[in-house]
Design a protein around this motif. Structure first.
Motif, mmCIF file in Angstrom:
data_model
loop_
_atom_site.group_PDB
_atom_site.id
_atom_site.type_symbol
_atom_site.label_atom_id
_atom_site.label_comp_id
_atom_site.label_asym_id
_atom_site.label_seq_id
_atom_site.Cartn_x
_atom_site.Cartn_y
_atom_site.Cartn_z
ATOM 1 N N THR A 135 0.824 -1.205 0.000
ATOM 2 C CA THR A 135 0.000 0.000 0.000
ATOM 3 C C THR A 135 0.857 1.252 0.000
ATOM 4 O O THR A 135 0.560 2.235 -0.691
ATOM 5 C CB THR A 135 -0.931 0.015 1.236
ATOM 6 N N LEU A 136 1.944 1.217 0.760
ATOM 7 C CA LEU A 136 2.857 2.356 0.840
ATOM 8 C C LEU A 136 3.502 2.632 -0.516
ATOM 9 O O LEU A 136 3.542 3.780 -0.978
ATOM 10 C CB LEU A 136 3.933 2.080 1.893
ATOM 11 N N ILE A 137 4.020 1.595 -1.156
ATOM 12 C CA ILE A 137 4.642 1.760 -2.473
ATOM 13 C C ILE A 137 3.629 2.307 -3.475
ATOM 14 O O ILE A 137 3.918 3.239 -4.240
ATOM 15 C CB ILE A 137 5.210 0.418 -2.972
ATOM 16 N N HIS A 138 2.436 1.724 -3.460
ATOM 17 C CA HIS A 138 1.372 2.157 -4.363
ATOM 18 C C HIS A 138 1.021 3.628 -4.145
ATOM 19 O O HIS A 138 0.903 4.412 -5.104
ATOM 20 C CB HIS A 138 0.138 1.275 -4.128
ATOM 21 N N THR A 139 0.887 4.032 -2.885
ATOM 22 C CA THR A 139 0.510 5.408 -2.557
ATOM 23 C C THR A 139 1.587 6.398 -2.977
ATOM 24 O O THR A 139 1.287 7.441 -3.577
ATOM 25 C CB THR A 139 0.248 5.542 -1.039
ATOM 26 N N ILE A 140 2.847 6.084 -2.677
ATOM 27 C CA ILE A 140 3.948 6.992 -3.011
ATOM 28 C C ILE A 140 4.085 7.162 -4.518
ATOM 29 O O ILE A 140 4.153 8.288 -5.028
ATOM 30 C CB ILE A 140 5.274 6.474 -2.416
ATOM 31 N N VAL A 141 4.119 6.053 -5.246
ATOM 32 C CA VAL A 141 4.327 6.106 -6.700
ATOM 33 C C VAL A 141 3.181 6.853 -7.379
ATOM 34 O O VAL A 141 3.410 7.739 -8.215
ATOM 35 C CB VAL A 141 4.472 4.685 -7.281
ATOM 36 N N PHE A 142 1.954 6.508 -7.017
ATOM 37 C CA PHE A 142 0.800 7.155 -7.646
ATOM 38 C C PHE A 142 0.765 8.647 -7.337
ATOM 39 O O PHE A 142 0.475 9.461 -8.216
ATOM 40 C CB PHE A 142 -0.497 6.489 -7.172
ATOM 41 N N LYS A 171 10.448 20.892 -3.647
ATOM 42 C CA LYS A 171 11.148 20.198 -2.564
ATOM 43 C C LYS A 171 10.180 19.775 -1.474
ATOM 44 O O LYS A 171 10.155 18.605 -1.066
ATOM 45 C CB LYS A 171 12.225 21.116 -1.970
ATOM 46 N N TRP A 172 9.334 20.710 -1.016
ATOM 47 C CA TRP A 172 8.404 20.390 0.059
ATOM 48 C C TRP A 172 7.278 19.480 -0.415
ATOM 49 O O TRP A 172 6.742 18.683 0.371
ATOM 50 C CB TRP A 172 7.847 21.661 0.690
ATOM 51 N N SER A 173 6.929 19.559 -1.685
ATOM 52 C CA SER A 173 5.924 18.643 -2.230
ATOM 53 C C SER A 173 6.446 17.213 -2.205
ATOM 54 O O SER A 173 5.706 16.275 -1.879
ATOM 55 C CB SER A 173 5.559 19.045 -3.666
ATOM 56 N N CYS A 174 7.706 17.039 -2.530
ATOM 57 C CA CYS A 174 8.322 15.702 -2.508
ATOM 58 C C CYS A 174 8.432 15.180 -1.082
ATOM 59 O O CYS A 174 8.144 14.005 -0.810
ATOM 60 C CB CYS A 174 9.699 15.751 -3.170
ATOM 61 N N ILE A 175 8.860 16.041 -0.159
ATOM 62 C CA ILE A 175 8.954 15.650 1.248
ATOM 63 C C ILE A 175 7.580 15.273 1.787
ATOM 64 O O ILE A 175 7.397 14.223 2.428
ATOM 65 C CB ILE A 175 9.563 16.785 2.097
ATOM 66 N N ASN A 176 6.605 16.129 1.519
ATOM 67 C CA ASN A 176 5.250 15.897 1.994
ATOM 68 C C ASN A 176 4.680 14.596 1.443
ATOM 69 O O ASN A 176 4.119 13.782 2.193
ATOM 70 C CB ASN A 176 4.359 17.074 1.582
ATOM 71 N N THR A 177 4.808 14.387 0.146
ATOM 72 C CA THR A 177 4.254 13.185 -0.492
ATOM 73 C C THR A 177 4.847 11.923 0.109
ATOM 74 O O THR A 177 4.125 10.956 0.392
ATOM 75 C CB THR A 177 4.525 13.223 -2.011
ATOM 76 N N PHE A 178 6.145 11.927 0.327
ATOM 77 C CA PHE A 178 6.816 10.737 0.850
ATOM 78 C C PHE A 178 6.385 10.446 2.289
ATOM 79 O O PHE A 178 5.960 9.337 2.613
ATOM 80 C CB PHE A 178 8.333 10.913 0.781
ATOM 81 N N VAL A 179 6.463 11.449 3.161
ATOM 82 C CA VAL A 179 6.170 11.240 4.575
ATOM 83 C C VAL A 179 4.680 10.982 4.800
ATOM 84 O O VAL A 179 4.296 10.062 5.538
ATOM 85 C CB VAL A 179 6.630 12.450 5.422
ATOM 86 N N GLU A 180 3.824 11.775 4.161
ATOM 87 C CA GLU A 180 2.384 11.627 4.359
ATOM 88 C C GLU A 180 1.888 10.267 3.888
ATOM 89 O O GLU A 180 0.916 9.730 4.424
ATOM 90 C CB GLU A 180 1.630 12.735 3.625
#
Length: 334
Positions: free
Chosen positions: A66-73, A112-121
């Motif tokens: 689920t984590l991989i799916h969420t991050i990639v999408f 930068k913050w979009s990438c950080i946010n997407t990964f952590v969230e």
């Protein structure tokens, strides 16, 4: 979640968890179907099952998928939508839509913050996704509830999501600690672009995303409705940062509403809503976006198309705050 668990234990609701879990695994959105970690990394999957046990191991594997799916999408959606919107409105068609837009753009900061946010969230959202079929009223088989219930559930979800998101967003501005520690990241960009749409502190973004995922703990909701709203929310977050009011219908908080919200000073304390202006009008935190103009001439024609509806809507849900704010601006100028 507590409300639903207590109600279920007391027998007010009867949910066949075995069926719901199977429906979840068979649904097109199932991460287990899309990722299949056991086939991609069989040694790693076997190690988890051997180390944690069959039941816990399966949950860990499902969470990883689920984590991989969420991050990639999320990354694909963000970069596709934001890049397309930016190059269309800010580069290719800038002379048409934004000829007078001259801003201090912080695109690198926003990305930068979009990438950080997407990964952590994604770690937090993935946990919510795992919990829904196990504990909430989410359902996957359309026959579990009447087709007549669908429009009502959409309305319930919109009201629930809109209300909670408004107050969470308002609290993020009201309490200095929350603003300086979390929400200020999003407001570093006073002049926004589509790349600003995901530029949040992860905890800030998660707090505003939670209402979308928890409505199913209060009433039954079909998974496709939840997924549809999640997709619309993402596209909406990109579109309200392009500064182009393509559909100037005052029921909605469109892009120039949000341009005001990113202004320094009083503007930041207005236009908190997610999709609609209802709560902002009721609570007098609304500011009409008509004064924001970046040179798109067709905007005036579009505004005329919606003039009758906007007038009718203003009578039903009056806008008192904009009148007062505009008076204050005129007084300062004089």
């Amino acid at each position: 979640m507590v409300y639903w668990l207590i109600a279920e234990q007391l027998g007010y609701f009867n949910v066949d968890r075995v069926k719901v879990m199977q429906d979840a695994k068979d649904h097109i959105s199932s991460s287990l179907r899309l990722i299949q970690l056991d086939k991609l990394f069989p040694t790693f999957s076997n190690f988890i099952l051997d180390s944690a046990g069959q039941q816990i191991g399966n949950i860990i594997i499902e969470y990883i998928c689920t984590l991989i799916h969420t991050i990639v999408f999320a990354y694909i959606l963000y970069f596709t939508a934001a890049t397309s919107s930016y190059f269309y409105f800010f580069v290719y068609k800038k002379k048409k839509y934004l000829p007078e837009f001259k801003g201090d753009l912080k695109i690198a900061f926003d990305i930068k913050w979009s990438c950080i946010n997407t990964f952590v969230e994604s770690f937090l959202v993935s946990a919510l996704r795992l919990a829904m079929p196990r504990f909430s009223m989410i359902y996957y088989d359309i026959n579990d509830h009447s087709w007549l219930y669908i429009p009502f559930s959409i309305l319930f979800h919109m009201m629930f999501d809109e209300t909670l998101t408004y107050w969470v967003h308002r609290w993020l501005h009201t309490f200095p600690y929350l603003y300086t520690k979390l929400h200020v990241v999003h407001h570093r960009s006073k002049d926004v672009t589509p790349f600003s749409g995901f530029a949040f502190h992860p905890l800030d973004a998660f707090a505003q995303a939670v209402p979308t995922f928890v409505s199913c703990y209060f009433f039954p909701l079909h998974i496709n409705i939840l997924l549809g709203f999640s997709l619309i929310t993402t596209i909406w977050a990109i579109s309200i940062h392009d500064n182009v009011p393509l559909v100037p219908c005052k029921l909605f908080l469109y892009s120039t509403h949000h341009s005001i919200h990113h202004e320094a000073g009083r503007g930041q304390m207005t236009n908190y809503g997610k999709f609609t202006s209802v709560w902002d009008r009721i609570c007098q935190t609304y500011w009409v976006p008509d004064r924001v103009y970046f040179g798109w001439d067709e905007w005036k024609q579009r505004k005329g198309i919606f003039s009758k509806f906007n007038s009718f809507y203003s009578k039903i849900v009056p806008d008192k705050s904009s009148e007062e704010l505009n008076k204050q601006i005129k007084q300062k100028k004089n």
